[in-house]
Write an enzyme that holds these catalytic residues in place. Structure first.
Site, PDB file in Angstrom:
ATOM      1  CG  HIS A 204      31.639  23.111 -53.729  1.00 63.98           C
ATOM      2  ND1 HIS A 204      31.071  24.236 -54.274  1.00 63.98           N
ATOM      3  CD2 HIS A 204      31.409  22.113 -54.620  1.00 63.98           C
ATOM      4  CE1 HIS A 204      30.489  23.940 -55.423  1.00 63.98           C
ATOM      5  NE2 HIS A 204      30.682  22.658 -55.670  1.00 63.98           N
TER       6      HIS A 204
ATOM      7  CD  GLU B  62      30.487  33.861 -57.969  1.00 70.87           C
ATOM      8  OE1 GLU B  62      30.439  33.825 -59.207  1.00 70.87           O
ATOM      9  OE2 GLU B  62      29.744  33.190 -57.242  1.00 70.87           O
TER      10      GLU B  62
END
Length: 360
Positions: free
Chosen positions: A232, A262
């Site tokens: 991450h 995203e």
């Protein structure tokens, strides 16, 4: 004007009024109006400098007394970011003067003093305030300006922080609805205004060539696999770098949002669909060729639509772009598609309920 001309309670009341505003553009216009009233000037302008230091956005507030027979009324003309212009030579000279002397630029012309005052952000000149006075700027007037700018700068920083995504610095999703509704209303009112009376009740059809805004949803392809493979931390690095490329590719007044995860949204002015397509395709190509540390390359899929008076509800606009994005994601990814083009070619059906984004 002396310090007694504007008492502390009056200044505090103005500040309280200003700090109830949550819209940045309205806040900036209200700041100009407040300064004009406190300084007793008819007009005041703000040149907001762009990062390229070549262009700027002009805001202006003016209030003039108009005499009509025995009537006298106050007419206010308010404009917010009327246009992006090349920085005028006088503003450029004033900027150099301020950076060199650390003092406001004051120039006598036509029996009036032109005052150009810097607005600082992080010790850097962000904007230039301009107005004219019939006399030299007094200590009292300078105190009014510096006090108001100092306090409102701190407030605006807080306002900016509340509207920005903490990771990328882009606008957050909570600010989207207000911005899209503002643009939709602007376009709808402009198109309604194109109808003009020709003979009492008869109206003309709207003229062609109406300027448009474009909304696009940008989604990183295979982002989950990036997080799974690289972690991450690297996923956040991708989001940061993509937002950086967005800021470089789009103009400073274009609205850039991180919509969640995203997914990003951009709203920008475009004279027509061809121009909008070119801007978005340039961005898609830029991401495709950009080198991300460790990951090397990523791609994005983009769904876009034009904002018009016929489609002005926020949920409907977003749904149209999302439908085009869905088509791009399920037909190979790394693509740009416009809802209008897909609809005309028969690739999709006009289903207003098809948007998969949970809109607030």
């Amino acid at each position: 004007m002396t310090n007694k001309d504007v008492g502390t309670p009056s200044l505090l009341n103005r500040l309280v009024s200003l700090t109830t505003i949550r819209d940045i553009e309205l806040f900036e216009l209200s700041l100009l109006k407040t300064l004009a009233e406190l300084l007793k000037v008819n007009q005041i302008s703000m040149y907001k400098l762009n990062p390229d230091n070549k262009t700027c956005w002009l805001s202006a507030y003016s209030a003039k007394l108009i005499e009509d027979g025995n009537k006298r009324q106050l007419s206010e003309s308010q404009e917010i970011y009327t246009s992006e212009i090349i920085i005028p030579d006088e503003i450029r000279s004033a900027q150099l003067w301020v950076e060199t002397t650390k003092k406001p630029y004051i120039h006598l012309q036509s029996e009036k003093f032109l005052v150009i005052y810097p607005v600082l952000a992080a010790s850097k000149i962000e904007s230039m305030l301009t107005f004219e006075l019939p006399h030299m700027l007094t200590e009292g007037e300078m105190l009014i300006i510096t006090s108001l700018l100092s306090i409102t700068h701190n407030f605006r920083s807080l306002l900016d922080e509340s509207q920005k995504d903490k990771l990328t610095g882009l606008l957050n999703r909570q600010t989207f609805e207000a911005n899209i509704n503002k643009i939709s209303s602007l376009i709808l009112n402009a198109e309604l205004g194109r109808y003009q009376d020709t003979s009492n009740r008869n109206r003309r059809r709207p003229k062609t060539g109406t300027e448009k805004f474009c909304l696009a949803i940008i989604d990183i392809d295979n982002f989950k696999s990036i997080n799974d493979k690289f972690g991450h931390v690297m996923g956040d690095e991708v989001l940061l770098l993509l937002s950086y490329v967005m800021k470089q590719n789009f103009r400073s007044k274009d609205l850039l949002f991180r919509f969640g995860g995203e997914e990003f949204v951009v709203i920008f002015h475009a004279p027509d669909q061809a121009d909008a397509y070119q801007i978005l395709e340039r961005f898609r190509t830029k991401i495709e060729t950009y080198r991300f540390p460790q990951i090397n390359t990523i791609t994005v899929s983009i769904g876009a639509t034009l904002i018009s008076g016929m489609c002005h509800l926020a949920s409907e606009i977003l749904g149209r772009a999302d439908q085009a994005l869905y088509y791009a994601k399920h037909n190979g990814k790394n693509q740009l598609h416009f809802h209008e083009i897909l609809l005309e070619s028969g690739c999709i059906e006009d289903n207003k309920e098809s948007g998969s984004i949970d809109f607030f």
